[in-house]
Design a protein around this motif. Structure first.
Motif, short mmCIF file in Angstrom:
data_model
loop_
_atom_site.label_atom_id
_atom_site.label_comp_id
_atom_site.label_asym_id
_atom_site.label_seq_id
_atom_site.Cartn_x
_atom_site.Cartn_y
_atom_site.Cartn_z
N GLY A 1 -11.20 -4.03 2.06
CA GLY A 1 -10.47 -3.17 0.83
C GLY A 1 -10.49 -4.03 -0.45
N LEU B 1 -6.85 5.56 2.08
CA LEU B 1 -7.68 4.47 1.55
C LEU B 1 -8.99 4.91 0.75
N LEU C 1 0.88 -1.18 -0.13
CA LEU C 1 0.17 0.12 0.12
C LEU C 1 0.90 1.37 -0.01
N ALA D 1 -9.69 1.90 -2.24
CA ALA D 1 -10.09 0.64 -1.79
C ALA D 1 -11.18 0.89 -0.75
N HIS E 1 -7.41 -2.22 5.55
CA HIS E 1 -7.97 -2.75 4.48
C HIS E 1 -8.17 -4.32 4.67
N SER F 1 -8.89 -3.11 -4.40
CA SER F 1 -8.13 -2.69 -5.29
C SER F 1 -8.86 -2.02 -6.45
#
Ligand code: CP
Length: 335
Positions: A333, A61, A25, A33, A328, A335
């Motif tokens: 999370g 994020l 990350l 995310a 995440h 991508s």
């Protein structure tokens, strides 16, 4: 991941996955995310790094966060159980916590130890009472005995600086501080280093032994990971061949909850300030770590803190990266 409360809840392989994610990350940002996700942050104790790094992590994020602390609440927040609320505070955490949790997808809670009764703090009585009030995933942002976010970031920092796990020598040293501080960081740092497989020495003056259950938990972890745990009050012996010294002050366990007894003991220990001579028989590349905040010239000398041994700034930045990985995983999370 449901909750993030203690590194003991994770295998070393699971920790390696989290740290790999943290590195990924950092190298390859994922700004959407956690789009639409909200992290509630309840600070019943003060903070700089934890507060800022969680907010930065959520923003990076693509999610959001909000902060509640007693200082900012117009109602005043009461935390004591069984209290008749006829004083200044108009809201109790028993209502506040489930309400705050209901606004987010996960909640982070910080509540330092009461530091009146050691058994009470070792049992995490307050923190468990709070987390029992909520169904959402929670993150321990420092409780009476644990600081897993710091521990995960510190593990990453040790990896980043190529400090070996097996056969790596880790010195957790008590350092002078004018006040009696909580046991959360030293206890959970000891466990982290033992779980990582390091040879850990707890260097502390008499009266500052870590509690037996804390030592025992670390010894079990070391047995599983191939590390070792011992304690001493002999600085020269402790620092022999050390790869890293992690300085931290903590309360006297011999006088736990006894402010005057603790004060009397620590006032003769002002020379427990990490300074260049401490490194005389350590490895040439021995590093200095501290979770911060740190009192310059009190806990550690300026030349050490500002010198090449010190890795406290990357250590603090790793808080954000480690927490991004936790969030995440916790909040799914994509991508
Ligand atoms: N190390 C750490 O938790 O820092 P803060 O108390 O500033 O959050």
């Amino acid at each position: 991941m449901k909750d993030f409360n203690d590194l003991a809840d994770f295998s070393n392989d699971e920790i390696a996955v989290l740290l790999e994610l943290a590195g990924r990350l950092d190298a390859h940002p994922e700004p959407v995310a956690l789009r639409g996700k909200v992290l509630s942050l309840l600070f019943l104790s003060p903070s700089l790094r934890t507060l800022a790094s969680f907010q930065a992590a959520m923003t990076r994020l693509g999610g959001g966060s909000f902060v509640i602390s007693p200082e900012m609440s117009i109602h005043g927040l009461e935390a004591r159980p069984g209290i008749v609320m006829d004083g200044a505070a108009a809201e109790h955490i028993r209502e506040a916590i489930p309400v705050i949790a209901s606004y987010g997808d996960a909640i982070g809670i910080r509540a330092f130890a009461e530091r009146k009764n050691l058994e009470h703090d070792l049992a995490e009585t307050e923190f468990s009472a709070m987390t029992d009030l909520i169904d959402t995933p929670y993150i321990n942002m420092e409780s009476a005995m644990g600081h897993p976010c710091q521990n995960l970031a510190d593990w990453k920092t040790l990896d980043d600086f190529d400090i070996p796990a097996n056969n790596g020598k880790f010195v957790l040293s008590w350092a002078y501080h004018p006040k009696a501080l909580p046991l959360a960081v030293p206890s959970s740092t000891l466990f982290m280093a033992a779980k990582r497989g390091m040879d850990v020495t707890v260097l502390r003056p008499e009266g500052f032994q870590l509690p037996a259950p804390v030592m025992q938990k670390a010894i079990f972890a070391a047995e599983e990971s191939g590390g070792s745990v011992r304690e001493t009050n002999d600085r020269t012996e402790a620092m022999e061949g050390a790869h890293v010294i992690y300085a931290k002050s903590w309360s006297s366990t011999a006088h736990y909850g006894d402010k005057l007894g603790d004060q009397k003991l620590r006032e003769n220990l002002i020379d427990w300030r990490v300074d260049d001579p401490w490194f005389d028989n350590a490895r040439d590349d021995c590093r200095f770590m501290h979770c911060l905040p740190v009192r310059r010239g009190v806990v550690v000398s300026e030349p050490v803190l500002d010198g090449p041994r010190s890795i406290v700034i990357p250590e603090a930045r790793n808080r954000m990266l480690a927490q991004m990985a936790v969030l995440h995983q916790m909040l799914g999370g994509a991508s």
